[in-house]
Every structure is written in structure tokens, then in C-alpha cells.
Design a protein around this motif. Structure first.
Motif, PDB file in Angstrom:
ATOM      1  N   ARG A 186      -5.560  -0.465   0.778  1.00  0.00           N
ATOM      2  CA  ARG A 186      -5.767  -0.136  -0.636  1.00  0.00           C
ATOM      3  C   ARG A 186      -6.003   1.353  -0.815  1.00  0.00           C
ATOM      4  NH1 ARG A 186     -10.779  -2.992  -3.111  1.00  0.00           N
ATOM      5  NH2 ARG A 186      -9.498  -4.816  -2.623  1.00  0.00           N
ATOM      6  N   VAL A 187      -6.800   1.934   0.073  1.00  0.00           N
ATOM      7  CA  VAL A 187      -7.107   3.358  -0.021  1.00  0.00           C
ATOM      8  C   VAL A 187      -5.854   4.191   0.207  1.00  0.00           C
ATOM      9  CG1 VAL A 187      -8.407   5.254   1.012  1.00  0.00           C
ATOM     10  CG2 VAL A 187      -9.510   3.020   0.660  1.00  0.00           C
ATOM     11  N   ALA A 188      -5.072   3.820   1.223  1.00  0.00           N
ATOM     12  CA  ALA A 188      -3.844   4.558   1.516  1.00  0.00           C
ATOM     13  C   ALA A 188      -2.934   4.599   0.294  1.00  0.00           C
ATOM     14  CB  ALA A 188      -3.123   3.929   2.702  1.00  0.00           C
ATOM     15  N   THR A 222     -11.985   0.943  14.019  1.00  0.00           N
ATOM     16  CA  THR A 222     -11.382   0.011  13.070  1.00  0.00           C
ATOM     17  C   THR A 222     -11.857   0.336  11.677  1.00  0.00           C
ATOM     18  OG1 THR A 222     -13.197  -1.574  13.339  1.00  0.00           O
ATOM     19  CG2 THR A 222     -11.250  -1.868  14.742  1.00  0.00           C
ATOM     20  N   VAL A 223     -10.999   0.102  10.713  1.00  0.00           N
ATOM     21  CA  VAL A 223     -11.333   0.269   9.313  1.00  0.00           C
ATOM     22  C   VAL A 223     -10.995  -1.035   8.621  1.00  0.00           C
ATOM     23  CG1 VAL A 223     -10.917   1.639   7.236  1.00  0.00           C
ATOM     24  CG2 VAL A 223     -10.712   2.714   9.478  1.00  0.00           C
ATOM     25  N   ARG A 224     -11.754  -1.416   7.612  1.00  0.00           N
ATOM     26  CA  ARG A 224     -11.500  -2.685   6.927  1.00  0.00           C
ATOM     27  C   ARG A 224     -10.053  -2.779   6.477  1.00  0.00           C
ATOM     28  NH1 ARG A 224     -14.679  -4.200   1.909  1.00  0.00           N
ATOM     29  NH2 ARG A 224     -13.263  -5.944   2.025  1.00  0.00           N
ATOM     30  N   PRO A 254      -0.584   2.036   5.596  1.00  0.00           N
ATOM     31  CA  PRO A 254      -1.839   2.423   6.258  1.00  0.00           C
ATOM     32  C   PRO A 254      -1.595   3.278   7.495  1.00  0.00           C
ATOM     33  CG  PRO A 254      -1.875   0.092   5.677  1.00  0.00           C
ATOM     34  CD  PRO A 254      -0.483   0.565   5.424  1.00  0.00           C
ATOM     35  N   SER A 255      -0.529   2.976   8.234  1.00  0.00           N
ATOM     36  CA  SER A 255      -0.253   3.747   9.459  1.00  0.00           C
ATOM     37  C   SER A 255       0.026   5.208   9.147  1.00  0.00           C
ATOM     38  CB  SER A 255       0.935   3.132  10.202  1.00  0.00           C
ATOM     39  OG  SER A 255       0.631   1.828  10.648  1.00  0.00           O
TER      40      SER A 255
END
Length: 262
Positions: A220-222, A257-259, A230-231
């Protein structure tokens, strides 16, 4: 005591503590202190800016600010700023630049312990000694976003600061302000010391950190800051900051790790 005017309260020992509620989006005006400061919050997420450098501080991180350093402090989520003020004349630490430190459970407990107003002088001095022993700097760098001087570059910068996910490239932004790509390329480097792409990456990462610190999933942040995957976001983060977002936020070299991304 007022955090805004930089006044430090009187107290026994090397460390005195002040607490300041901050509402999400609030920023304290630029100021400095006669004492070194450790800025920390038990809940929420703090932001601290020194010139163009910016640090995001969840409860797992604090920031050492040397005496005399002008800074701004704010909250991206409602928080209580815990300011620990250390007398330079009595403090063995002499870090001369803003330095993030990791805050584990013991150090957090000691910060809260020292904030008590009923603490006996001898108990306070013992706790202070342990705090100073536990302060270990973290290697992660701040994220710098130099603001340009030229009005045309400033217009592009304002657009990206307002919407880091803006997908337009340099050509489109240059046309929007009436200059050529070549001119905008030159002006960006001249004004910020960075290429357009690098500056935009810093803006996106700066916008992402508070969201990650609040526990939002990396996917979501990406997307929120302009990355398709995300990658791609994680690669840009590691390339720019030198570590992963999880390690940056926790200070734990074993955390990676990130959620929402494992």
C-alpha cells in the motif's frame, strides 16, 4: 518549560525530561536548546528536521540532537514527545551531529522512569548512568530533500511534495513550467545537488517512512508514493538509505520484514 522556545527545566543530575503532546500534522517552529536532547515518543510517530535532513522516529528510535542544533519537531500521528535534555558540562557523550539511536524495551522503560516527578535523587542518578551506557548509534542515514532556490524548480518541487506519486517524468514537469528538459536538468542539479530522479526518490521515501512506521503494508505504501511494485520500492529504499525499511525503523540488524511483504 516550553519546547518551542528551547528552555530546559532545572533538575537533579545530568538528564531532565519534558513531555509535550503533539497532534498529527503539528510542527514545532525551528528552535535549539542549550542542552543536548534525545527526542523520543512512546506512541505515534515523530518527525525531526534539521535543515534539509529528515528523520522518522517510531517508538523504536530516538534522535540525539547536539546542543545548539536548530531543528523542527512534529508528529505524523498523535504522539507525546519525550524530550530528554542532557547537560553538556556533565554528559560523557559528545556526539557532534544528529544521531539516531535504537530504543529497546529497557531503554524505553528508563525514559519513562526518568520522566517521573517523584523520583528520589539517588534513584535518578542510577537510572541516568544506565541510560548513557545503553545509547548506541544506528548507522542509517537521514533522507535529505534540499529545497531548490530557482522558482521554476521550486514549482516542480512543490508539485512532487504535494503528490509524491505524480507519475510524470522530467520532460512533462519541464514543459509545465516553460523550460526545456536540458535547462530543468541543469537547474535541478545546480539547486539541489541531485538529479531530478534522485531528488524525487528522496521525496517518495520521506513520504513513505511515516506510513511504514504506522504499520501500513509495504504494498500500500509503495503504491501511495508512486512505485508500481513493493520490490521496486524496497530496492530504491536500500539503494538510497543503505538498509531495508524495517531495519531503518527498528535499528535491528536481524529484522528484514515489513508488513505485507515477506
Amino acid at each position: 518549560m516550553s519546547e518551542v522556545d528551547g528552555t530546559v527545566p532545572a533538575g537533579v543530575g545530568t538528564i531532565v525530561v519534558g513531555q509535550f503532546p503533539l497532534t498529527s500534522g503539528d510542527w514545532i517552529a525551528p528552535h535549539s536548546h542549550t542542552h543536548h536532547q534525545l527526542a523520543w515518543t512512546r506512541t505515534g510517530v515523530l518527525g525531526v528536521a534539521v535543515d534539509d535532513a529528515y528523520w522518522v522516529l517510531p517508538p523504536t528510535r530516538a534522535l540525539w540532537l547536539p546542543a545548539g542544533v536548530v531543528h523542527r519537531t512534529g508528529a505524523t500521528r498523535d504522539a507525546v514527545l519525550i524530550g530528554l535534555y542532557l547537560d553538556p558540562a556533565r554528559c560523557a557523550l559528545d556526539w557532534d551531529r544528529p544521531t539516531p539511536v535504537g530504543v529497546d524495551g529497557l531503554l524505553a522503560h528508563l525514559f519513562v522512569h526518568l520522566a517521573r516527578t517523584d523520583l528520589a535523587a539517588d534513584a535518578r542518578l542510577r537510572a541516568e548512568a544506565v541510560v548513557l551506557d545503553l545509547l548506541n548509534p544506528l548507522p542509517a542515514l537521514p533522507i535529505d530533500v534540499p529545497y531548490p532556490v530557482d522558482a521554476r524548480v521550486g514549482s516542480v518541487a512543490d508539485t512532487l511534495l504535494a503528490d509524491p506519486a505524480d507519475p510524470r517524468g522530467l520532460d512533462a514537469h519541464a514543459r509545465a513550467v516553460g523550460v526545456s528538459r536540458r535547462t530543468m536538468t541543469r537547474l535541478f542539479v545546480q539547486d539541489t545537488g541531485m538529479s531530478f530522479d534522485r531528488w524525487r526518490t528522496h521525496v517518495r521515501l520521506q513520504a513513505a517512512l511515516p506510513l511504514l512506521a504506522e504499520g501500513q503494508p509495504v504494498a500500500r505504501v509503495a503504491h501511495a508514493v508512486g512505485y508500481a511494485t513493493p520490490s521496486a520500492f524496497l530496492a530504491a529504499f536500500r539503494r538510497t538509505v543503505g538498509t531495508s525499511p524495517s531495519r531503518y525503523l527498528t535499528g535491528d540488524p536481524h529484522t528484514d520484514t515489513v508488513r505485507g511483504h515477506r
